[in-house]
Design a protein around this motif. Sequence first.
Motif, PDB file in Angstrom:
ATOM      1  N   TYR A 180       0.591  -0.986  -0.216  1.00  0.00           N
ATOM      2  CA  TYR A 180      -0.255   0.077  -0.317  1.00  0.00           C
ATOM      3  C   TYR A 180       1.166   0.732  -0.112  1.00  0.00           C
ATOM      4  O   TYR A 180       0.915   2.363   0.571  1.00  0.00           O
ATOM      5  CB  TYR A 180      -0.802  -0.088   1.713  1.00  0.00           C
ATOM      6  N   SER A 181       1.842   1.676  -1.214  1.00  0.00           N
ATOM      7  CA  SER A 181       3.192   2.295  -1.430  1.00  0.00           C
ATOM      8  C   SER A 181       2.001   3.694  -1.010  1.00  0.00           C
ATOM      9  O   SER A 181       3.085   4.932  -0.494  1.00  0.00           O
ATOM     10  CB  SER A 181       3.116   2.649  -2.214  1.00  0.00           C
ATOM     11  N   ASP A 182       0.624   4.170  -1.482  1.00  0.00           N
ATOM     12  CA  ASP A 182       0.275   4.718  -1.272  1.00  0.00           C
ATOM     13  C   ASP A 182      -0.119   5.449   0.220  1.00  0.00           C
ATOM     14  O   ASP A 182      -1.383   6.952  -0.382  1.00  0.00           O
ATOM     15  CB  ASP A 182       0.014   5.393  -2.676  1.00  0.00           C
ATOM     16  N   PHE A 183      -0.034   4.799   0.974  1.00  0.00           N
ATOM     17  CA  PHE A 183      -0.532   4.893   2.236  1.00  0.00           C
ATOM     18  C   PHE A 183      -0.160   5.228   3.243  1.00  0.00           C
ATOM     19  O   PHE A 183       0.979   5.409   3.249  1.00  0.00           O
ATOM     20  CB  PHE A 183      -1.131   3.420   2.730  1.00  0.00           C
TER      21      PHE A 183
ATOM     22  N   VAL B 259     -11.176   7.340  14.692  1.00  0.00           N
ATOM     23  CA  VAL B 259     -11.867   9.028  14.355  1.00  0.00           C
ATOM     24  C   VAL B 259     -10.618   9.088  14.310  1.00  0.00           C
ATOM     25  O   VAL B 259     -10.780  10.851  13.827  1.00  0.00           O
ATOM     26  CB  VAL B 259     -13.110   8.761  15.795  1.00  0.00           C
ATOM     27  N   GLU B 260      -9.429   9.294  15.476  1.00  0.00           N
ATOM     28  CA  GLU B 260      -8.761  10.429  15.583  1.00  0.00           C
ATOM     29  C   GLU B 260      -7.753  10.061  13.779  1.00  0.00           C
ATOM     30  O   GLU B 260      -7.511  11.516  14.054  1.00  0.00           O
ATOM     31  CB  GLU B 260      -7.175   9.476  16.509  1.00  0.00           C
ATOM     32  N   VAL B 261      -7.775   8.968  13.214  1.00  0.00           N
ATOM     33  CA  VAL B 261      -6.938   9.280  11.824  1.00  0.00           C
ATOM     34  C   VAL B 261      -7.563  10.267  11.331  1.00  0.00           C
ATOM     35  O   VAL B 261      -7.441  10.858  10.321  1.00  0.00           O
ATOM     36  CB  VAL B 261      -5.801   8.264  11.739  1.00  0.00           C
ATOM     37  N   PHE B 262      -8.856   9.382  11.044  1.00  0.00           N
ATOM     38  CA  PHE B 262      -9.999   9.844   9.543  1.00  0.00           C
ATOM     39  C   PHE B 262      -9.721  12.145  10.517  1.00  0.00           C
ATOM     40  O   PHE B 262     -10.579  12.103   9.267  1.00  0.00           O
ATOM     41  CB  PHE B 262     -10.705   9.307  10.451  1.00  0.00           C
TER      42      PHE B 262
ATOM     43  N   LYS C  98      -6.046   7.721   2.949  1.00  0.00           N
ATOM     44  CA  LYS C  98      -5.776   6.420   2.920  1.00  0.00           C
ATOM     45  C   LYS C  98      -4.394   6.617   3.941  1.00  0.00           C
ATOM     46  O   LYS C  98      -3.611   7.044   3.616  1.00  0.00           O
ATOM     47  CB  LYS C  98      -4.838   6.092   1.761  1.00  0.00           C
ATOM     48  N   TRP C  99      -5.226   5.353   4.942  1.00  0.00           N
ATOM     49  CA  TRP C  99      -3.796   5.242   5.904  1.00  0.00           C
ATOM     50  C   TRP C  99      -3.534   4.234   6.312  1.00  0.00           C
ATOM     51  O   TRP C  99      -4.363   2.815   6.298  1.00  0.00           O
ATOM     52  CB  TRP C  99      -3.464   6.305   7.195  1.00  0.00           C
ATOM     53  N   LEU C 100      -1.927   3.261   7.174  1.00  0.00           N
ATOM     54  CA  LEU C 100      -2.128   1.650   7.707  1.00  0.00           C
ATOM     55  C   LEU C 100      -2.023   2.433   9.449  1.00  0.00           C
ATOM     56  O   LEU C 100      -0.934   3.413   9.053  1.00  0.00           O
ATOM     57  CB  LEU C 100      -1.119   1.059   7.190  1.00  0.00           C
ATOM     58  N   LEU C 101      -2.222   1.649  10.340  1.00  0.00           N
ATOM     59  CA  LEU C 101      -2.073   1.991  11.278  1.00  0.00           C
ATOM     60  C   LEU C 101      -1.960   0.131  12.161  1.00  0.00           C
ATOM     61  O   LEU C 101      -1.737  -0.401  12.109  1.00  0.00           O
ATOM     62  CB  LEU C 101      -3.172   2.574  12.219  1.00  0.00           C
ATOM     63  N   THR C 102      -0.270   0.425  12.814  1.00  0.00           N
ATOM     64  CA  THR C 102      -0.167  -0.907  12.944  1.00  0.00           C
ATOM     65  C   THR C 102       0.167  -0.800  14.982  1.00  0.00           C
ATOM     66  O   THR C 102       0.788   0.705  15.359  1.00  0.00           O
ATOM     67  CB  THR C 102       1.136  -1.339  12.347  1.00  0.00           C
TER      68      THR C 102
ATOM     69  N   HIS D 219      -1.248  -8.163  17.511  1.00  0.00           N
ATOM     70  CA  HIS D 219      -0.774  -7.285  16.911  1.00  0.00           C
ATOM     71  C   HIS D 219      -2.245  -7.421  15.678  1.00  0.00           C
ATOM     72  O   HIS D 219      -1.887  -7.893  15.106  1.00  0.00           O
ATOM     73  CB  HIS D 219       0.824  -7.321  16.055  1.00  0.00           C
ATOM     74  N   GLN D 220      -2.297  -6.519  15.930  1.00  0.00           N
ATOM     75  CA  GLN D 220      -3.505  -5.672  14.237  1.00  0.00           C
ATOM     76  C   GLN D 220      -2.044  -4.378  13.198  1.00  0.00           C
ATOM     77  O   GLN D 220      -2.058  -4.010  13.837  1.00  0.00           O
ATOM     78  CB  GLN D 220      -4.222  -5.379  14.405  1.00  0.00           C
ATOM     79  N   MET D 221      -2.688  -4.546  12.471  1.00  0.00           N
ATOM     80  CA  MET D 221      -2.313  -3.369  10.740  1.00  0.00           C
ATOM     81  C   MET D 221      -4.372  -2.972  10.528  1.00  0.00           C
ATOM     82  O   MET D 221      -4.631  -3.687  10.123  1.00  0.00           O
ATOM     83  CB  MET D 221      -1.817  -3.454  10.084  1.00  0.00           C
ATOM     84  N   GLU D 222      -4.812  -1.623  10.518  1.00  0.00           N
ATOM     85  CA  GLU D 222      -5.356  -1.201  10.438  1.00  0.00           C
ATOM     86  C   GLU D 222      -5.054  -0.733   9.417  1.00  0.00           C
ATOM     87  O   GLU D 222      -4.518   0.129   8.753  1.00  0.00           O
ATOM     88  CB  GLU D 222      -6.406  -0.239  11.524  1.00  0.00           C
ATOM     89  N   GLY D 223      -6.012  -0.151   7.884  1.00  0.00           N
ATOM     90  CA  GLY D 223      -5.951  -0.290   6.912  1.00  0.00           C
ATOM     91  C   GLY D 223      -7.390   0.603   6.465  1.00  0.00           C
ATOM     92  O   GLY D 223      -8.436   0.151   6.712  1.00  0.00           O
TER      93      GLY D 223
END
Length: 392
Positions: A66-69, A120-123, A129-133, A151-155
Amino acid sequence: RRCQCAFRKFYSSAVRLKPLVILDKQYPTDEITNVTPAILAKIPMRLHNQANHPLSILKMIIQGHYSDFIHHSSLSPLVTPFKNFDELSFPTDHPGRSVTDSYYINKNLMLRTHTSAHEVEVFGKKEDKWLLTADVYRRDEIDGSHYPVFHQMEGASLFDATAEGMKEVEADNARLESILKQSNIVIDDIPHVSSTNPVQSSHDSVHAELVAKNLKLSLNSLILRLFGSGRSTPLRVRWIEAYFPFTSPSFEVEVFFGGKWLEILGSGVVLQSTLDKAGVQGKIGWAFGLGLERIAMILFSIPDIRLFWSQDERFLSQFNCGIITTFKPYSKFPACFKDISFWTAQDATPLHDNDFCDVVRDVAGDLVEDVKLVKKTAIVPSSSEVTNTRAD
Ligand code: FA5
Ligand code: MG
Protein backbone atom coordinates in the motif's frame (compact mmCIF):
# COMPACT_ATOMS: atom_id res chain seq x y z
CA ARG A 1 -4.16 -23.44 41.92
CA ARG A 2 -0.80 -21.65 41.76
CA CYS A 3 -2.27 -19.34 39.12
CA GLN A 4 -5.26 -18.47 41.27
CA CYS A 5 -3.00 -17.65 44.21
CA ALA A 6 -0.86 -15.31 42.10
CA PHE A 7 -4.02 -13.67 40.78
CA ARG A 8 -5.44 -13.13 44.26
CA LYS A 9 -2.13 -11.79 45.50
CA PHE A 10 -1.97 -9.28 42.66
CA TYR A 11 -5.53 -8.15 43.24
CA SER A 12 -5.20 -7.81 46.99
CA SER A 13 -6.43 -4.33 47.90
CA ALA A 14 -2.92 -3.17 48.82
CA VAL A 15 -1.69 -3.67 45.25
CA ARG A 16 -4.85 -2.45 43.66
CA LEU A 17 -4.70 0.91 45.35
CA LYS A 18 -1.16 1.53 44.15
CA PRO A 19 -0.80 3.68 41.02
CA LEU A 20 0.64 1.88 37.99
CA VAL A 21 3.61 3.17 36.03
CA ILE A 22 3.17 2.57 32.31
CA LEU A 23 5.58 3.92 29.68
CA ASP A 24 7.11 6.22 32.33
CA LYS A 25 3.82 7.77 33.40
CA GLN A 26 1.87 7.11 36.57
CA TYR A 27 -1.82 6.14 36.46
CA PRO A 28 -4.28 5.75 39.36
CA THR A 29 -5.98 2.39 39.81
CA ASP A 30 -9.49 1.64 41.06
CA GLU A 31 -11.88 -1.22 41.74
CA ILE A 32 -11.96 -2.36 38.10
CA THR A 33 -8.18 -2.43 37.52
CA ASN A 34 -7.42 -5.88 36.13
CA VAL A 35 -4.21 -5.47 34.13
CA THR A 36 -1.59 -7.98 35.31
CA PRO A 37 2.20 -7.58 35.66
CA ALA A 38 2.73 -10.04 32.78
CA ILE A 39 0.62 -7.89 30.47
CA LEU A 40 2.22 -4.64 31.69
CA ALA A 41 5.64 -6.08 30.89
CA LYS A 42 4.63 -6.50 27.24
CA ILE A 43 3.62 -2.85 26.69
CA PRO A 44 7.11 -1.36 26.06
CA MET A 45 8.13 -4.17 23.70
CA ARG A 46 6.44 -2.88 20.50
CA LEU A 47 7.45 -5.93 18.48
CA HIS A 48 6.07 -4.41 15.28
CA ASN A 49 8.78 -1.72 15.47
CA GLN A 50 11.69 -4.07 16.36
CA ALA A 51 14.06 -4.32 13.38
CA ASN A 52 14.29 -7.84 11.93
CA HIS A 53 11.36 -9.14 13.98
CA PRO A 54 8.96 -11.17 11.78
CA LEU A 55 6.09 -8.82 12.70
CA SER A 56 8.02 -5.74 11.61
CA ILE A 57 9.12 -7.51 8.41
CA LEU A 58 5.46 -8.31 7.67
CA LYS A 59 4.43 -4.74 8.51
CA MET A 60 6.98 -3.42 6.01
CA ILE A 61 5.87 -5.82 3.27
CA ILE A 62 2.24 -4.66 3.67
CA GLN A 63 3.32 -1.02 3.80
CA GLY A 64 5.24 -1.63 0.55
CA HIS A 65 2.07 -3.03 -1.03
CA TYR A 66 0.00 0.00 0.00
CA SER A 67 2.71 2.40 -1.07
CA ASP A 68 0.50 5.51 -1.32
CA PHE A 69 -0.89 5.08 2.22
CA ILE A 70 0.34 7.06 5.25
CA HIS A 71 1.76 4.86 8.07
CA HIS A 72 1.21 5.15 11.82
CA SER A 73 2.90 2.76 14.24
CA SER A 74 3.66 4.56 17.49
CA LEU A 75 0.27 5.37 18.99
CA SER A 76 -0.09 4.66 22.72
CA PRO A 77 -2.05 1.51 23.63
CA LEU A 78 -3.77 3.40 26.47
CA VAL A 79 -7.17 4.62 25.32
CA THR A 80 -10.45 5.58 26.95
CA PRO A 81 -13.30 3.06 26.78
CA PHE A 82 -15.12 5.83 24.88
CA LYS A 83 -12.50 5.74 22.14
CA ASN A 84 -12.27 1.94 22.02
CA PHE A 85 -16.04 1.35 22.00
CA ASP A 86 -18.44 4.35 22.01
CA GLU A 87 -16.85 6.27 19.14
CA LEU A 88 -17.25 3.09 17.09
CA SER A 89 -20.94 2.67 17.96
CA PHE A 90 -20.52 -0.40 20.19
CA PRO A 91 -23.76 -0.91 22.15
CA THR A 92 -23.52 -0.16 25.88
CA ASP A 93 -24.07 -3.84 26.74
CA HIS A 94 -21.46 -5.21 24.30
CA PRO A 95 -19.60 -8.12 26.03
CA GLY A 96 -16.22 -6.76 24.85
CA ARG A 97 -16.57 -3.91 27.37
CA SER A 98 -16.63 -6.22 30.38
CA VAL A 99 -13.67 -6.65 32.73
CA THR A 100 -13.65 -10.34 31.87
CA ASP A 101 -12.91 -9.52 28.21
CA SER A 102 -10.74 -6.37 28.29
CA TYR A 103 -7.82 -5.01 30.34
CA TYR A 104 -8.53 -1.88 32.37
CA ILE A 105 -6.00 0.42 34.06
CA ASN A 106 -8.95 2.13 35.74
CA LYS A 107 -12.50 2.93 34.76
CA ASN A 108 -11.42 5.77 32.48
CA LEU A 109 -8.47 4.06 30.81
CA MET A 110 -7.96 0.69 29.15
CA LEU A 111 -5.60 -1.15 26.80
CA ARG A 112 -7.02 -0.90 23.26
CA THR A 113 -8.65 -4.16 22.13
CA HIS A 114 -8.25 -3.36 18.42
CA THR A 115 -6.58 -0.85 16.10
CA SER A 116 -10.03 0.41 15.05
CA ALA A 117 -9.92 2.39 18.33
CA HIS A 118 -7.90 5.01 16.41
CA GLU A 119 -10.22 5.35 13.40
CA VAL A 120 -11.91 8.60 14.45
CA GLU A 121 -8.56 10.09 15.53
CA VAL A 122 -6.81 9.31 12.21
CA PHE A 123 -9.76 10.15 9.96
CA GLY A 124 -9.89 13.41 11.96
CA LYS A 125 -6.39 14.29 10.60
CA LYS A 126 -8.12 14.34 7.19
CA GLU A 127 -6.02 11.45 5.95
CA ASP A 128 -7.85 9.49 3.21
CA LYS A 129 -5.51 6.51 2.91
CA TRP A 130 -3.67 5.20 5.94
CA LEU A 131 -2.27 2.12 7.69
CA LEU A 132 -1.86 1.82 11.45
CA THR A 133 0.07 -0.97 13.18
CA ALA A 134 -0.19 -1.55 16.92
CA ASP A 135 -0.18 -3.96 19.84
CA VAL A 136 -3.70 -4.83 21.04
CA TYR A 137 -4.86 -6.52 24.24
CA ARG A 138 -7.72 -8.95 24.97
CA ARG A 139 -8.47 -11.25 27.85
CA ASP A 140 -8.63 -14.14 25.44
CA GLU A 141 -7.87 -17.84 25.67
CA ILE A 142 -4.19 -18.83 25.30
CA ASP A 143 -3.40 -21.49 22.74
CA GLY A 144 -1.20 -21.93 19.66
CA SER A 145 -3.03 -19.19 17.69
CA HIS A 146 -4.49 -16.93 20.44
CA TYR A 147 -2.56 -14.72 22.84
CA PRO A 148 -3.77 -11.91 25.14
CA VAL A 149 -1.42 -9.45 23.43
CA PHE A 150 -1.20 -9.51 19.67
CA HIS A 151 -0.73 -7.09 16.77
CA GLN A 152 -3.14 -5.71 14.26
CA MET A 153 -2.78 -3.55 11.20
CA GLU A 154 -5.67 -1.29 10.37
CA GLY A 155 -6.02 0.04 6.84
CA ALA A 156 -8.52 2.53 5.46
CA SER A 157 -9.29 4.23 2.19
CA LEU A 158 -11.77 7.06 1.60
CA PHE A 159 -13.11 8.33 -1.71
CA ASP A 160 -15.17 11.38 -2.68
CA ALA A 161 -18.82 10.32 -2.60
CA THR A 162 -19.36 11.86 -6.04
CA ALA A 163 -19.51 10.64 -9.63
CA GLU A 164 -15.84 11.68 -10.00
CA GLY A 165 -14.86 9.80 -6.86
CA MET A 166 -16.65 6.68 -8.07
CA LYS A 167 -14.79 6.86 -11.39
CA GLU A 168 -11.57 6.64 -9.38
CA VAL A 169 -12.94 3.53 -7.61
CA GLU A 170 -14.03 1.93 -10.88
CA ALA A 171 -10.62 2.52 -12.46
CA ASP A 172 -8.88 0.95 -9.44
CA ASN A 173 -11.32 -1.99 -9.52
CA ALA A 174 -10.52 -2.63 -13.20
CA ARG A 175 -6.75 -2.50 -12.48
CA LEU A 176 -7.00 -4.93 -9.55
CA GLU A 177 -9.36 -7.31 -11.41
CA SER A 178 -6.90 -7.68 -14.26
CA ILE A 179 -4.04 -8.51 -11.84
CA LEU A 180 -6.14 -11.11 -10.03
CA LYS A 181 -7.42 -12.71 -13.27
CA GLN A 182 -3.88 -13.61 -14.29
CA SER A 183 -2.95 -15.22 -10.98
CA ASN A 184 -3.27 -18.60 -9.34
CA ILE A 185 -5.94 -17.70 -6.78
CA VAL A 186 -9.41 -19.18 -6.16
CA ILE A 187 -11.74 -16.73 -4.40
CA ASP A 188 -14.91 -17.95 -2.75
CA ASP A 189 -16.87 -14.68 -2.89
CA ILE A 190 -20.19 -13.51 -1.47
CA PRO A 191 -22.42 -10.60 -2.61
CA HIS A 192 -21.01 -7.15 -1.84
CA VAL A 193 -24.30 -6.32 -0.10
CA SER A 194 -27.33 -8.37 0.92
CA SER A 195 -30.41 -8.10 3.14
CA THR A 196 -28.37 -9.50 6.03
CA ASN A 197 -25.29 -7.41 5.20
CA PRO A 198 -26.92 -4.14 4.18
CA VAL A 199 -25.92 -0.82 2.66
CA GLN A 200 -26.11 2.02 5.23
CA SER A 201 -29.24 4.17 4.90
CA SER A 202 -27.13 7.30 4.31
CA HIS A 203 -25.27 5.68 1.38
CA ASP A 204 -26.06 5.55 -2.30
CA SER A 205 -26.26 1.78 -2.89
CA VAL A 206 -24.26 1.98 -6.16
CA HIS A 207 -21.44 3.85 -4.34
CA ALA A 208 -21.50 1.38 -1.43
CA GLU A 209 -21.28 -1.64 -3.76
CA LEU A 210 -18.36 -0.14 -5.69
CA VAL A 211 -16.51 0.62 -2.45
CA ALA A 212 -17.19 -2.87 -1.01
CA LYS A 213 -15.92 -4.36 -4.28
CA ASN A 214 -12.78 -2.19 -4.06
CA LEU A 215 -12.20 -3.39 -0.49
CA LYS A 216 -12.41 -7.03 -1.58
CA LEU A 217 -10.21 -6.60 -4.66
CA SER A 218 -7.66 -4.63 -2.68
CA LEU A 219 -7.44 -7.27 0.07
CA ASN A 220 -7.42 -10.16 -2.44
CA SER A 221 -4.45 -8.57 -4.15
CA LEU A 222 -2.67 -8.10 -0.79
CA ILE A 223 -3.35 -11.75 0.11
CA LEU A 224 -2.00 -12.80 -3.29
CA ARG A 225 1.13 -10.73 -2.66
CA LEU A 226 1.61 -12.32 0.77
CA PHE A 227 0.72 -15.96 0.13
CA GLY A 228 0.76 -16.37 -3.65
CA SER A 229 4.40 -16.82 -4.63
CA GLY A 230 6.03 -20.18 -5.37
CA ARG A 231 2.81 -22.21 -5.10
CA SER A 232 2.07 -25.43 -6.97
CA THR A 233 -1.63 -25.38 -5.97
CA PRO A 234 -4.00 -22.39 -6.25
CA LEU A 235 -4.29 -20.10 -3.24
CA ARG A 236 -7.79 -20.43 -1.71
CA VAL A 237 -9.46 -17.42 -0.10
CA ARG A 238 -12.97 -17.33 1.37
CA TRP A 239 -15.09 -14.22 2.09
CA ILE A 240 -17.60 -14.50 4.92
CA GLU A 241 -20.43 -12.20 5.95
CA ALA A 242 -19.62 -10.65 9.34
CA TYR A 243 -20.89 -8.11 11.82
CA PHE A 244 -18.93 -5.20 13.33
CA PRO A 245 -20.69 -2.29 15.07
CA PHE A 246 -18.63 0.21 13.00
CA THR A 247 -18.98 -1.13 9.41
CA SER A 248 -21.80 -2.19 7.10
CA PRO A 249 -21.62 -4.25 4.98
CA SER A 250 -18.95 -6.22 6.93
CA PHE A 251 -16.73 -9.16 6.00
CA GLU A 252 -14.18 -11.58 7.40
CA VAL A 253 -11.59 -13.35 5.28
CA GLU A 254 -10.19 -16.82 5.69
CA VAL A 255 -7.19 -18.30 3.88
CA PHE A 256 -6.76 -22.06 3.38
CA PHE A 257 -3.34 -22.99 4.63
CA GLY A 258 -1.84 -26.20 6.03
CA GLY A 259 -5.16 -28.04 5.59
CA LYS A 260 -7.16 -25.47 7.63
CA TRP A 261 -9.20 -22.29 7.06
CA LEU A 262 -7.63 -19.49 9.10
CA GLU A 263 -9.40 -16.18 9.80
CA ILE A 264 -6.94 -13.38 9.12
CA LEU A 265 -8.98 -10.17 9.07
CA GLY A 266 -12.20 -8.26 9.62
CA SER A 267 -13.34 -5.46 7.30
CA GLY A 268 -16.20 -3.44 5.88
CA VAL A 269 -17.59 -0.16 4.60
CA VAL A 270 -16.93 2.46 7.32
CA LEU A 271 -20.02 3.57 9.22
CA GLN A 272 -20.90 7.10 8.15
CA SER A 273 -21.32 8.10 11.79
CA THR A 274 -17.59 7.30 12.38
CA LEU A 275 -16.68 9.78 9.62
CA ASP A 276 -19.17 12.31 11.00
CA LYS A 277 -17.48 12.10 14.43
CA ALA A 278 -14.11 12.69 12.71
CA GLY A 279 -15.53 15.77 10.96
CA VAL A 280 -15.14 14.15 7.52
CA GLN A 281 -17.79 15.16 5.01
CA GLY A 282 -18.71 14.00 1.51
CA LYS A 283 -16.63 10.82 1.66
CA ILE A 284 -17.32 7.08 1.61
CA GLY A 285 -14.73 4.39 2.28
CA TRP A 286 -13.61 1.05 3.63
CA ALA A 287 -11.47 -0.22 6.53
CA PHE A 288 -9.87 -3.52 7.50
CA GLY A 289 -8.08 -4.95 10.55
CA LEU A 290 -5.49 -7.69 9.93
CA GLY A 291 -4.21 -10.08 12.61
CA LEU A 292 -0.45 -9.87 12.02
CA GLU A 293 0.61 -12.92 14.07
CA ARG A 294 -1.85 -15.17 12.22
CA ILE A 295 -0.37 -14.11 8.87
CA ALA A 296 3.26 -14.22 10.06
CA MET A 297 2.74 -17.72 11.50
CA ILE A 298 1.80 -18.95 8.02
CA LEU A 299 4.41 -16.98 6.09
CA PHE A 300 7.39 -17.79 8.31
CA SER A 301 6.12 -21.27 9.40
CA ILE A 302 6.15 -20.18 13.06
CA PRO A 303 4.23 -22.94 14.86
CA ASP A 304 3.27 -21.18 18.10
CA ILE A 305 2.06 -17.60 18.70
CA ARG A 306 4.10 -17.37 21.94
CA LEU A 307 7.35 -17.53 19.98
CA PHE A 308 6.84 -13.93 18.76
CA TRP A 309 7.65 -12.75 22.31
CA SER A 310 10.92 -14.66 22.46
CA GLN A 311 14.07 -12.59 22.97
CA ASP A 312 16.13 -15.75 22.38
CA GLU A 313 18.81 -15.28 19.73
CA ARG A 314 17.86 -18.69 18.31
CA PHE A 315 14.53 -17.07 17.34
CA LEU A 316 15.55 -13.50 16.50
CA SER A 317 18.64 -14.38 14.47
CA GLN A 318 16.52 -16.33 11.99
CA PHE A 319 14.85 -13.27 10.47
CA ASN A 320 16.30 -10.61 8.20
CA CYS A 321 14.82 -7.30 7.24
CA GLY A 322 12.43 -7.51 4.32
CA ILE A 323 12.80 -11.23 3.63
CA ILE A 324 10.40 -14.11 4.35
CA THR A 325 12.41 -17.06 5.63
CA THR A 326 11.23 -20.42 6.96
CA PHE A 327 11.54 -20.70 10.72
CA LYS A 328 13.70 -23.58 11.96
CA PRO A 329 12.28 -24.92 15.23
CA TYR A 330 14.48 -25.15 18.28
CA SER A 331 14.02 -26.43 21.82
CA LYS A 332 11.64 -24.51 24.10
CA PHE A 333 14.31 -24.78 26.80
CA PRO A 334 17.43 -22.63 26.92
CA ALA A 335 20.77 -24.21 26.00
CA CYS A 336 22.47 -25.86 28.98
CA PHE A 337 26.25 -26.37 28.96
CA LYS A 338 27.97 -29.10 31.02
CA ASP A 339 31.67 -29.61 31.59
CA ILE A 340 32.44 -33.29 32.03
CA SER A 341 35.78 -34.77 33.11
CA PHE A 342 36.39 -38.21 31.67
CA TRP A 343 39.42 -40.41 32.08
CA THR A 344 40.66 -43.92 31.34
CA ALA A 345 43.14 -46.18 33.05
CA GLN A 346 46.73 -45.88 31.85
CA ASP A 347 46.86 -49.42 30.48
CA ALA A 348 43.42 -49.36 28.75
CA THR A 349 42.98 -49.28 24.94
CA PRO A 350 43.21 -45.62 23.86
CA LEU A 351 39.78 -43.96 23.81
CA HIS A 352 38.87 -42.46 20.46
CA ASP A 353 36.78 -39.23 20.50
CA ASN A 354 34.01 -41.12 18.74
CA ASP A 355 33.96 -43.74 21.49
CA PHE A 356 33.30 -40.96 23.94
CA CYS A 357 30.51 -39.60 21.72
CA ASP A 358 28.89 -43.03 21.67
CA VAL A 359 28.93 -43.13 25.45
CA VAL A 360 27.23 -39.71 25.52
CA ARG A 361 24.62 -40.77 22.96
CA ASP A 362 23.90 -43.97 24.87
CA VAL A 363 23.28 -42.09 28.08
CA ALA A 364 21.65 -38.82 26.91
CA GLY A 365 20.10 -39.75 23.57
CA ASP A 366 19.12 -36.84 21.27
CA LEU A 367 18.94 -34.34 24.11
CA VAL A 368 22.61 -33.59 23.53
CA GLU A 369 23.14 -31.36 20.50
CA ASP A 370 26.88 -31.00 20.45
CA VAL A 371 29.93 -32.52 22.16
CA LYS A 372 33.21 -30.60 22.03
CA LEU A 373 36.57 -31.76 23.28
CA VAL A 374 38.15 -28.97 25.30
CA LYS A 375 41.43 -30.58 26.30
CA LYS A 376 43.01 -34.02 26.08
CA THR A 377 46.18 -34.80 27.96
CA ALA A 378 48.33 -37.83 28.58
CA ILE A 379 49.41 -36.68 32.00
CA VAL A 380 48.58 -39.28 34.56
CA PRO A 381 46.63 -37.62 37.31
CA SER A 382 47.50 -38.03 40.93
CA SER A 383 44.74 -39.47 43.06
CA SER A 384 43.30 -36.00 43.70
CA GLU A 385 43.42 -34.76 40.10
CA VAL A 386 41.68 -35.62 36.86
CA THR A 387 42.27 -34.41 33.32
CA ASN A 388 39.47 -32.26 31.96
CA THR A 389 37.56 -32.89 28.81
CA ARG A 390 34.66 -30.67 28.17
CA ALA A 391 31.42 -31.83 26.64
CA ASP A 392 28.90 -29.10 25.91
C1 FA5 B 1 -11.44 -6.61 14.81
O1 FA5 B 1 -10.62 -6.48 15.69
C2 FA5 B 1 -11.93 -5.44 14.01
N1 FA5 B 1 -11.44 -4.23 14.62
C3 FA5 B 1 -11.46 -5.58 12.56
C4 FA5 B 1 -12.07 -4.53 11.65
C5 FA5 B 1 -11.36 -3.39 11.31
C6 FA5 B 1 -13.34 -4.72 11.14
C7 FA5 B 1 -11.90 -2.45 10.47
C8 FA5 B 1 -13.90 -3.80 10.31
C9 FA5 B 1 -13.17 -2.65 9.96
P1 FA5 B 1 -11.51 -9.23 15.03
O2 FA5 B 1 -11.84 -9.27 16.44
O3 FA5 B 1 -12.15 -10.26 14.16
O4 FA5 B 1 -11.92 -7.81 14.38
O5 FA5 B 1 -9.94 -9.32 14.88
C10 FA5 B 1 -9.28 -9.12 13.63
C11 FA5 B 1 -8.19 -10.18 13.45
O6 FA5 B 1 -7.30 -10.17 14.56
C12 FA5 B 1 -8.74 -11.62 13.42
O7 FA5 B 1 -9.20 -11.94 12.12
C13 FA5 B 1 -7.51 -12.42 13.81
O8 FA5 B 1 -6.67 -12.60 12.68
C14 FA5 B 1 -6.81 -11.51 14.78
N2 FA5 B 1 -7.07 -11.92 16.20
C15 FA5 B 1 -8.20 -11.76 16.92
N3 FA5 B 1 -8.05 -12.23 18.18
C16 FA5 B 1 -6.76 -12.70 18.27
C17 FA5 B 1 -5.95 -13.29 19.32
N4 FA5 B 1 -6.40 -13.47 20.56
N5 FA5 B 1 -4.68 -13.64 19.04
C18 FA5 B 1 -4.18 -13.43 17.79
N6 FA5 B 1 -4.86 -12.87 16.77
C19 FA5 B 1 -6.14 -12.50 16.99
MG1 MG C 1 -13.11 -12.06 14.01
